[in-house]
Enzyme design. Structure first.
Site, PDB file in Angstrom:
ATOM      1  N   HIS A   1       0.808  -1.227   0.000  1.00 58.69           N
ATOM      2  CA  HIS A   1       0.000   0.000   0.000  1.00 58.69           C
ATOM      3  C   HIS A   1       0.837   1.271   0.000  1.00 58.69           C
ATOM      4  O   HIS A   1       0.297   2.363  -0.123  1.00 58.69           O
ATOM      5  CB  HIS A   1      -0.931   0.018   1.211  1.00 58.69           C
ATOM      6  CG  HIS A   1      -0.201   0.255   2.503  1.00 58.69           C
ATOM      7  ND1 HIS A   1       0.524  -0.721   3.128  1.00 58.69           N
ATOM      8  CD2 HIS A   1      -0.054   1.367   3.259  1.00 58.69           C
ATOM      9  CE1 HIS A   1       1.065  -0.225   4.221  1.00 58.69           C
ATOM     10  NE2 HIS A   1       0.742   1.043   4.331  1.00 58.69           N
TER      11      HIS A   1
HETATM   12  C1  UD1 Z   1      -1.890   5.153   6.280  1.00 60.94           C
HETATM   13  C2  UD1 Z   1      -0.575   5.560   6.946  1.00 60.94           C
HETATM   14  C3  UD1 Z   1       0.458   4.451   6.760  1.00 60.94           C
HETATM   15  C4  UD1 Z   1      -0.086   3.115   7.206  1.00 60.94           C
HETATM   16  C5  UD1 Z   1      -1.392   2.842   6.489  1.00 60.94           C
HETATM   17  C6  UD1 Z   1      -2.009   1.524   6.873  1.00 60.94           C
HETATM   18  C7  UD1 Z   1      -0.063   7.980   6.903  1.00 60.94           C
HETATM   19  C8  UD1 Z   1       0.790   9.007   6.277  1.00 60.94           C
HETATM   20  N1  UD1 Z   1      -0.020   6.760   6.328  1.00 60.94           N
HETATM   21  O1  UD1 Z   1      -1.639   5.061   4.892  1.00 60.94           O
HETATM   22  O2  UD1 Z   1       1.594   4.759   7.522  1.00 60.94           O
HETATM   23  O3  UD1 Z   1       0.847   2.103   6.932  1.00 60.94           O
HETATM   24  O4  UD1 Z   1      -2.312   3.898   6.801  1.00 60.94           O
HETATM   25  O5  UD1 Z   1      -3.150   1.268   6.158  1.00 60.94           O
HETATM   26  O6  UD1 Z   1      -0.745   8.254   7.849  1.00 60.94           O
HETATM   27  N2  UD1 Z   1      -8.988   4.803   2.096  1.00 60.94           N
HETATM   28  C9  UD1 Z   1     -10.218   4.210   2.021  1.00 60.94           C
HETATM   29  N3  UD1 Z   1     -10.815   3.823   3.184  1.00 60.94           N
HETATM   30  C10 UD1 Z   1     -10.235   4.003   4.396  1.00 60.94           C
HETATM   31  C11 UD1 Z   1      -8.979   4.634   4.455  1.00 60.94           C
HETATM   32  C12 UD1 Z   1      -8.361   5.018   3.300  1.00 60.94           C
HETATM   33  O7  UD1 Z   1     -10.771   4.020   0.958  1.00 60.94           O
HETATM   34  O8  UD1 Z   1     -10.830   3.605   5.418  1.00 60.94           O
HETATM   35  C13 UD1 Z   1      -8.321   5.200   0.845  1.00 60.94           C
HETATM   36  C14 UD1 Z   1      -8.594   6.608   0.438  1.00 60.94           C
HETATM   37  O9  UD1 Z   1      -8.669   6.665  -0.943  1.00 60.94           O
HETATM   38  C15 UD1 Z   1      -7.351   7.335   0.902  1.00 60.94           C
HETATM   39  C16 UD1 Z   1      -6.282   6.290   0.711  1.00 60.94           C
HETATM   40  O10 UD1 Z   1      -6.925   5.065   1.026  1.00 60.94           O
HETATM   41  O11 UD1 Z   1      -7.122   8.500   0.184  1.00 60.94           O
HETATM   42  C17 UD1 Z   1      -5.090   6.475   1.583  1.00 60.94           C
HETATM   43  O12 UD1 Z   1      -5.485   6.592   2.955  1.00 60.94           O
HETATM   44  P1  UD1 Z   1      -4.552   7.417   3.980  1.00 60.94           P
HETATM   45  O13 UD1 Z   1      -5.112   7.369   5.346  1.00 60.94           O
HETATM   46  O14 UD1 Z   1      -4.276   8.764   3.404  1.00 60.94           O
HETATM   47  O15 UD1 Z   1      -3.172   6.655   3.919  1.00 60.94           O
HETATM   48  P2  UD1 Z   1      -2.826   5.101   3.827  1.00 60.94           P
HETATM   49  O16 UD1 Z   1      -2.237   4.821   2.509  1.00 60.94           O
HETATM   50  O17 UD1 Z   1      -3.953   4.237   4.286  1.00 60.94           O
END
Ligand code: UD1
Length: 395
Positions: free
Chosen positions: A240
């Site tokens: 991811h």
């Molecule tokens: C975040 C953490 C990362 C961790 C990861 C575990 C930061 C900078 N990154 O990354 O360290 O390893 O979580 O999963 O905080 N999304 C959904 N549903 C959700 C959450 C996210 O669809 O419940 C999608 C959205 O499109 C979002 C993308 O995932 O924009 C990324 O989510 P985000 O929380 O920004 O970062 P992660 O890549 O999940």
């Protein structure tokens, strides 16, 4: 821990006091009872839940008032709620619903909402875990209100500032008052950065507390049967990191290595929403044509069942490097570096970057060596939460 007269910065606060920022300080720390203190723990994203759960349980067992706030950085049921259920976590006292966005949007939304929570609830201590955007946002906000901050999983360094988590770690550790490290390299990093030794507490890896607590229950999960794989006869993949999945060429290289591995070992790939959204047609087609089971993100118990019975893990996750070291499962990490070097020097982890040839070679080596390699690092024993609360009780 005694209620603090003057926080960790030496001077008593007064009700109505106004910070340089113009924000009135609502806290009168001196009026708190000595025995029972209010400790506010924050969670935001999936890797936070298994780190916060043991601490919240232990705080409550020892009679502290443990408040739990969920920022809502992760919000899908299978990225959040299922972990509360599986880990037996209490419902959060507040859910802030900040959701997704750019780093600045997400971090600033958490800060604005948390400031209101702190002023309303007036905790004696804020505990943040890990390295996600919610971790840094909550630390920064608490610190500016002079609320003492404890960072659990402090001191880890990849020395790669292109990684957003590395910035989050550096900033959080720089402003935290109490730094709880999972491994001795954490202490060394903090000392080298000039953190006073008395702020650093080597307590071990709290995520392993959750693993130890739930391994038996996880063995009752039917995840392998549901997915259609035989215990011991498959590998697990998670990907991811933006550096792996946001760039189609890099992603395609990794996917082609996975397809190759799956010729001899079926793979299960619980796919993070970010990864699913970024998969381009050619990578998706390759995954579909190979012996790779693409499934939705799994809950804690199903995923623990799956990893604990696997022959190999290929990942870019931080936590999974540690869990595989504890479980003695070979782990191939598709990153250029790790902030968890103990998983390489003592554990089962190999850092390979994203070159398909290197991924394949490491997977082959891991499968040849089989499970059972490596030592469990010091204090990865299921007792970390207790050691943290011992420190609080001595403060
Ligand atoms: C975040 C953490 C990362 C961790 C990861 C575990 C930061 C900078 N990154 O990354 O360290 O390893 O979580 O999963 O905080 N999304 C959904 N549903 C959700 C959450 C996210 O669809 O419940 C999608 C959205 O499109 C979002 C993308 O995932 O924009 C990324 O989510 P985000 O929380 O920004 O970062 P992660 O890549 O999940």
């Amino acid at each position: 821990m005694r209620a603090v007269a003057g926080g960790s910065r030496g001077r008593p606060f007064r009700v109505g006091e106004v910070l340089a920022s113009g924000i009135p300080l609502a806290c009168d720390w001196r009026s708190r009872s000595i025995a029972r203190v209010k400790i506010l723990t924050v969670v935001g994203a999936r890797p936070n839940f298994m780190k916060a759960a043991p601490l919240v349980h232990c705080l409550r067992e020892r009679g502290h008032e443990a408040v739990l706030i969920h920022t809502g950085q992760h919000y899908d049921a299978n990225m959040s709620k299922v972990f509360f259920d599986d880990l037996g976590m209490p419902e959060p006292d507040e859910y802030l619903g900040v959701g997704s966005g750019s780093h600045a949007e997400q971090t600033s939304r958490v800060m604005v909402e948390m400031e209101k929570v702190y002023l309303d609830r007036r905790p004696d201590m804020v505990v943040v875990v890990g390295d996600v955007n919610s971790t840094v946002a909550c630390s920064l906000t608490a610190s500016k209100l002079w609320i003492p901050v404890s960072h659990v999983e402090a001191g880890l360094r990849s020395r790669d500032r292109r990684m957003p988590e590395e910035i989050n770690r550096l900033v959080t550790d720089c402003i935290a008052d109490h730094l709880f490290t999972p491994s001795r390299d954490g202490d060394e990093n903090l000392l080298a950065e000039g953190v006073p030794a008395e702020k650093i507490h080597f307590v071990g890896n709290i995520m392993i507390d959750s693993l130890v607590t739930h391994l038996d229950r996880a063995s009752q999960s039917d995840a392998c049967e549901r997915i259609g794989v035989t215990p011991g006869g498959y590998g697990v993949v998670t990907l991811h990191r933006p550096s792996n999945v946001d760039e189609p060429k890099v992603m395609h290289g990794i996917v082609s290595a996975l397809a190759e591995i799956s010729n001899s070992l079926p793979l299960v790939f619980p796919c993070h929403p970010r990864t699913r959204a970024k998969l381009e047609d050619d990578s998706r087609a390759l995954l579909d044509s190979a012996a790779i089971h693409m499934v939705e993100p799994l809950g804690y118990l199903d995923f623990l069942r799956l990893t604990s019975q696997s022959a190999l893990v290929v990942t870019d996750s931080g936590g999974l490097q540690e869990e595989t070291t504890y479980l003695k499962i070979p782990c191939v990490t598709t990153r250029e570096n790790t902030e968890r070097p103990v998983t390489v020097t003592q554990g089962t982890n190999t850092i390979v970057g994203t070159d398909p040839e290197r991924i394949l070679a490491a997977a082959k080596r891991g499968l040849e060596q089989g499970v059972g390699r490596g030592d469990v690092p010091e204090y990865w024993d299921g007792q970390t939460a207790g050691r943290i609360v011992d420190v609080f009780d001595r403060l």
